[in-house]
Design a protein around this motif. Sequence first.
Motif, PDB file in Angstrom:
ATOM      1  N   LEU A 109      27.807  29.167  39.421  1.00  0.00           N
ATOM      2  CA  LEU A 109      26.687  29.813  38.761  1.00  0.00           C
ATOM      3  C   LEU A 109      25.700  28.765  38.251  1.00  0.00           C
ATOM      4  O   LEU A 109      26.085  27.658  37.886  1.00  0.00           O
ATOM      5  N   PRO A 110      24.408  29.115  38.206  1.00  0.00           N
ATOM      6  CA  PRO A 110      23.422  28.159  37.685  1.00  0.00           C
ATOM      7  C   PRO A 110      23.561  27.981  36.179  1.00  0.00           C
ATOM      8  O   PRO A 110      24.071  28.856  35.475  1.00  0.00           O
TER       9      PRO A 110
ATOM     10  N   GLN B 112      40.302  28.639  41.371  1.00  0.00           N
ATOM     11  CA  GLN B 112      39.356  29.530  42.014  1.00  0.00           C
ATOM     12  C   GLN B 112      38.434  30.181  40.988  1.00  0.00           C
ATOM     13  O   GLN B 112      37.233  30.289  41.189  1.00  0.00           O
ATOM     14  N   THR B 113      38.967  30.620  39.858  1.00  0.00           N
ATOM     15  CA  THR B 113      38.152  31.233  38.817  1.00  0.00           C
ATOM     16  C   THR B 113      37.142  30.238  38.274  1.00  0.00           C
ATOM     17  O   THR B 113      35.966  30.529  38.105  1.00  0.00           O
ATOM     18  N   THR B 114      37.634  29.025  38.011  1.00  0.00           N
ATOM     19  CA  THR B 114      36.746  27.996  37.478  1.00  0.00           C
ATOM     20  C   THR B 114      35.659  27.654  38.473  1.00  0.00           C
ATOM     21  O   THR B 114      34.493  27.493  38.123  1.00  0.00           O
ATOM     22  N   SER B 115      36.006  27.594  39.759  1.00  0.00           N
ATOM     23  CA  SER B 115      35.038  27.280  40.793  1.00  0.00           C
ATOM     24  C   SER B 115      33.954  28.341  40.852  1.00  0.00           C
ATOM     25  O   SER B 115      32.770  28.034  41.004  1.00  0.00           O
ATOM     26  N   ALA B 116      34.335  29.626  40.718  1.00  0.00           N
ATOM     27  CA  ALA B 116      33.350  30.708  40.739  1.00  0.00           C
ATOM     28  C   ALA B 116      32.366  30.566  39.598  1.00  0.00           C
ATOM     29  O   ALA B 116      31.169  30.810  39.745  1.00  0.00           O
TER      30      ALA B 116
ATOM     31  N   GLY C 223      19.132  26.999  36.813  1.00  0.00           N
ATOM     32  CA  GLY C 223      19.356  26.219  38.021  1.00  0.00           C
ATOM     33  C   GLY C 223      18.140  25.345  38.299  1.00  0.00           C
ATOM     34  O   GLY C 223      17.745  24.526  37.480  1.00  0.00           O
ATOM     35  N   LYS C 224      17.493  25.585  39.443  1.00  0.00           N
ATOM     36  CA  LYS C 224      16.315  24.795  39.823  1.00  0.00           C
ATOM     37  C   LYS C 224      14.997  25.494  39.496  1.00  0.00           C
ATOM     38  O   LYS C 224      13.922  24.948  39.763  1.00  0.00           O
TER      39      LYS C 224
ATOM     40  N   ARG D  66      26.053  30.217  34.088  1.00  0.00           N
ATOM     41  CA  ARG D  66      27.322  29.639  33.682  1.00  0.00           C
ATOM     42  C   ARG D  66      27.569  29.851  32.182  1.00  0.00           C
ATOM     43  O   ARG D  66      26.658  29.667  31.385  1.00  0.00           O
ATOM     44  N   PRO D  67      28.776  30.245  31.800  1.00  0.00           N
ATOM     45  CA  PRO D  67      29.075  30.457  30.372  1.00  0.00           C
ATOM     46  C   PRO D  67      28.905  29.167  29.564  1.00  0.00           C
ATOM     47  O   PRO D  67      29.123  28.087  30.076  1.00  0.00           O
TER      48      PRO D  67
END
Length: 410
Positions: A31-32, A23-27, A55-56, A409-410
């Motif tokens: 992120l873009p 779940q943490t990884t999915s969150a 992102g876009k 995203r980190p």
Amino acid sequence: MGPMSRAGMTVLVCFVATLGFVQTTSAQTDLPTKRFATPDGKRPTGLFAPGVMVGKTLYVAGKGDYRPGAEFPEKVKNCLGEIRKTLQTAGLDLRHVVKSFVYLEDPDKYAEMNKYYGEFFQDSPPARTTLGVAQVPGDSRVEITCIAYSELAERKTVGTPRAGFPYSPGVLAGDTLYLSGKGDQLAAGGHPSTFEEQVRQAMKNVEATLKEAGLSFRNVVMSHVFLDKYENLEVANRVYNEFFEDGNEPACATVFVNWIPGGSHVEVTCVATTDLPSRKVVRPSGVRYGTIDGSVTASPAVWAGNTLYLSGFPGLNLADRVVPASLADQVHTMARNHSAILDAAGLTLDDIVSGHVYLQDMKDYQDMNAIYRQYYSRGPGVRTCLMPSAGIDKTARRVQASFIAARTRP
């Protein structure tokens, strides 16, 4: 408890722990991604980036033409040619542009600028805001900056461009609506007789495009209010506030400019989100509600999904509203203000992706840059810098800046 039961518990604990990790990884993966529009894709080491892709969405730094001997048509073409190069570095082209700002020194060049600008945007042009300013950096006489969006299938023009004016009333890109600058023109032509009614008409013109996109003022997350007379600020603020809920205003930059196209004395441009549940006001505990000198009422910052829009803040102390005398102290204080707002949103100055810096005097450009680098170049985001007016802004502020930041995203 038998061996089998203990084994079952061990498996269950491992499964729950693994589920939490997923779940943490999915969150994080939702992120873009942030990328730089540079030839090698690496973080640039300069004062600001030529382009930043989140992102876009691609943010492009202000582009000028610094050849003293170049004729004006060539300057416009070169500005847009430089924008095209940054777009192409990111795998895009001019079709992807959804919003542009054009800063023009000479009002007599407005029609000529439109002519050559229009050659680059002949079909489905982006939304645009054009302002008459005192000075852009160097010998350019014109500066253009833009925002682009990579997914053409999610790009939709809102409204129909007027003949001879190469910009759309609005452009929807994904869940973000970019509006062109709206002056006080009446539908039948002309302008209202009083400035109060002129501001109200400009806001109604904004509202018309919002409605055409199925939105309202509640969806607005960022606005710019441009005025050509400081004496009109109080009336502009009062009328502007009629359209927003107290305490829930969008972020805003109030900018005094030399002139506004079309004979208007006020122009308003906005960014709105279709995702209303993601719209959240950010107000640090040390920032009290209300106006600051030289500005309409605004929220310090507003979230729209993973994008944070920050109001234009000068280098004044937000606690006592005192403006330091020196440019250096103002830039340091301005950076602390932005840092406090970003901190309240869980971000840092490194998360800034785009910014506008407004100077009272272009002579401060190099000195401002030396201090700006200490705070804002760690990301870095893109930047557009200009001197919007000469002698119109009556405040003691020598610098003001508004920014866009992003959770990535980190």
